[in-house]
Design a protein around this motif. Structure first.
Motif, mmCIF file in Angstrom:
data_model
loop_
_atom_site.group_PDB
_atom_site.id
_atom_site.type_symbol
_atom_site.label_atom_id
_atom_site.label_comp_id
_atom_site.label_asym_id
_atom_site.label_seq_id
_atom_site.Cartn_x
_atom_site.Cartn_y
_atom_site.Cartn_z
ATOM 1 N N GLU A 174 49.997 45.943 36.980
ATOM 2 C CA GLU A 174 50.921 46.550 36.020
ATOM 3 C C GLU A 174 51.255 45.595 34.874
ATOM 4 O O GLU A 174 51.411 46.024 33.731
ATOM 5 C CB GLU A 174 52.202 46.977 36.735
ATOM 6 C CG GLU A 174 52.004 48.161 37.668
ATOM 7 C CD GLU A 174 53.228 48.450 38.515
ATOM 8 O OE1 GLU A 174 53.127 49.277 39.430
ATOM 9 O OE2 GLU A 174 54.288 47.851 38.272
ATOM 10 N N SER A 175 51.377 44.300 35.175
ATOM 11 C CA SER A 175 51.796 43.358 34.142
ATOM 12 C C SER A 175 50.637 42.760 33.359
ATOM 13 O O SER A 175 50.845 42.143 32.339
ATOM 14 C CB SER A 175 52.639 42.245 34.764
ATOM 15 O OG SER A 175 51.851 41.492 35.655
ATOM 16 N N ALA A 176 49.421 42.931 33.832
ATOM 17 C CA ALA A 176 48.264 42.335 33.156
ATOM 18 C C ALA A 176 47.353 43.441 32.628
ATOM 19 O O ALA A 176 46.351 43.800 33.223
ATOM 20 C CB ALA A 176 47.511 41.433 34.118
ATOM 21 N N HIS A 177 47.685 43.983 31.462
ATOM 22 C CA HIS A 177 46.937 45.095 30.883
ATOM 23 C C HIS A 177 45.540 44.687 30.423
ATOM 24 O O HIS A 177 44.683 45.548 30.205
ATOM 25 C CB HIS A 177 47.718 45.706 29.718
ATOM 26 C CG HIS A 177 49.025 46.297 30.136
ATOM 27 N ND1 HIS A 177 49.114 47.447 30.888
ATOM 28 C CD2 HIS A 177 50.296 45.876 29.931
ATOM 29 C CE1 HIS A 177 50.381 47.720 31.121
ATOM 30 N NE2 HIS A 177 51.117 46.780 30.556
ATOM 31 N N ALA A 178 45.319 43.381 30.295
ATOM 32 C CA ALA A 178 44.033 42.900 29.805
ATOM 33 C C ALA A 178 42.948 42.851 30.888
ATOM 34 O O ALA A 178 41.796 42.565 30.583
ATOM 35 C CB ALA A 178 44.196 41.505 29.197
ATOM 36 N N VAL A 179 43.318 43.159 32.135
ATOM 37 C CA VAL A 179 42.329 43.093 33.219
ATOM 38 C C VAL A 179 41.266 44.171 32.977
ATOM 39 O O VAL A 179 41.588 45.331 32.740
ATOM 40 C CB VAL A 179 43.016 43.308 34.587
ATOM 41 C CG1 VAL A 179 41.995 43.394 35.706
ATOM 42 C CG2 VAL A 179 44.008 42.204 34.858
ATOM 43 N N GLN A 180 40.043 43.776 33.031
ATOM 44 C CA GLN A 180 38.942 44.732 32.822
ATOM 45 C C GLN A 180 38.876 45.713 33.990
ATOM 46 O O GLN A 180 39.158 45.348 35.139
ATOM 47 C CB GLN A 180 37.608 43.996 32.707
ATOM 48 C CG GLN A 180 37.511 43.073 31.525
ATOM 49 C CD GLN A 180 37.513 43.853 30.224
ATOM 50 O OE1 GLN A 180 37.000 44.952 30.150
ATOM 51 N NE2 GLN A 180 38.115 43.254 29.209
ATOM 52 N N ALA A 181 38.448 46.937 33.715
ATOM 53 C CA ALA A 181 38.366 47.974 34.741
ATOM 54 C C ALA A 181 37.416 47.562 35.867
ATOM 55 O O ALA A 181 37.704 47.771 37.044
ATOM 56 C CB ALA A 181 37.917 49.290 34.126
ATOM 57 N N GLY A 182 36.321 46.962 35.519
ATOM 58 C CA GLY A 182 35.356 46.530 36.542
ATOM 59 C C GLY A 182 35.918 45.462 37.454
ATOM 60 O O GLY A 182 35.703 45.494 38.666
ATOM 61 N N ALA A 183 36.640 44.508 36.891
ATOM 62 C CA ALA A 183 37.243 43.446 37.696
ATOM 63 C C ALA A 183 38.335 44.001 38.604
ATOM 64 O O ALA A 183 38.441 43.608 39.763
ATOM 65 C CB ALA A 183 37.798 42.356 36.795
ATOM 66 N N ALA A 184 39.130 44.913 38.092
ATOM 67 C CA ALA A 184 40.183 45.531 38.909
ATOM 68 C C ALA A 184 39.567 46.306 40.059
ATOM 69 O O ALA A 184 40.051 46.241 41.196
ATOM 70 C CB ALA A 184 41.054 46.438 38.056
ATOM 71 N N ASP A 185 38.482 47.020 39.771
ATOM 72 C CA ASP A 185 37.793 47.772 40.820
ATOM 73 C C ASP A 185 37.236 46.821 41.879
ATOM 74 O O ASP A 185 37.375 47.079 43.075
ATOM 75 C CB ASP A 185 36.665 48.603 40.204
ATOM 76 C CG ASP A 185 35.961 49.460 41.239
ATOM 77 O OD1 ASP A 185 36.648 50.182 41.990
ATOM 78 O OD2 ASP A 185 34.709 49.403 41.293
#
Length: 129
Positions: free
Chosen positions: A45-56
């Protein structure tokens, strides 16, 4: 108590102790996983810069870790309830086989996810040019 062909008996008290120990460890793990899930959610929630692939990938890794620990706890409970050495050996063989199958599938999923992420990143970079 039950005995195997060699006469070895697993005392009821030992099985009860093992089962209680597994249950206590399970509760501690569940508490840890709850806190970990909450921390991961807060970071996302606090790190909007995280890439979608990395979050997945992070979510998959956490999910896989949880699956493996759940399997290990089930294996430990099954061992605690085993009545003979032969039962224990069969349980271990089945556990190891299922873990290797799960690891193979998870490696394939990570590979596919990484390939997709690289492909999308390359596509996005080429559209900017």
């Amino acid at each position: 108590m039950t005995a195997d062909k060699t006469g070895f008996e697993v005392p009821d008290q030992m099985r009860d102790f093992a089962e209680k120990s597994v249950d206590q460890a399970r509760k501690a793990f569940d508490d840890l996983m709850g806190a970990t899930h909450k921390a991961v959610s807060n970071v996302e929630e606090s790190a909007h810069a995280v890439q979608a692939g990395a979050a997945d990938a992070n979510k998959k890794a956490l999910s896989y870790a949880e699956e493996h620990v759940n399997s290990a706890f089930k294996f430990a409970q099954d061992l605690a309830r085993a009545g003979s050495v032969e039962d224990m050996m069969k349980l271990q063989q089945d556990y190891l086989r299922s873990q290797m199958e799960a690891l193979g599938e998870q490696a394939r999923e990570f590979s596919n996810s990484a390939t997709k992420t690289v492909s999308e990143a390359t596509k996005a970079a080429s559209q900017k040019d």
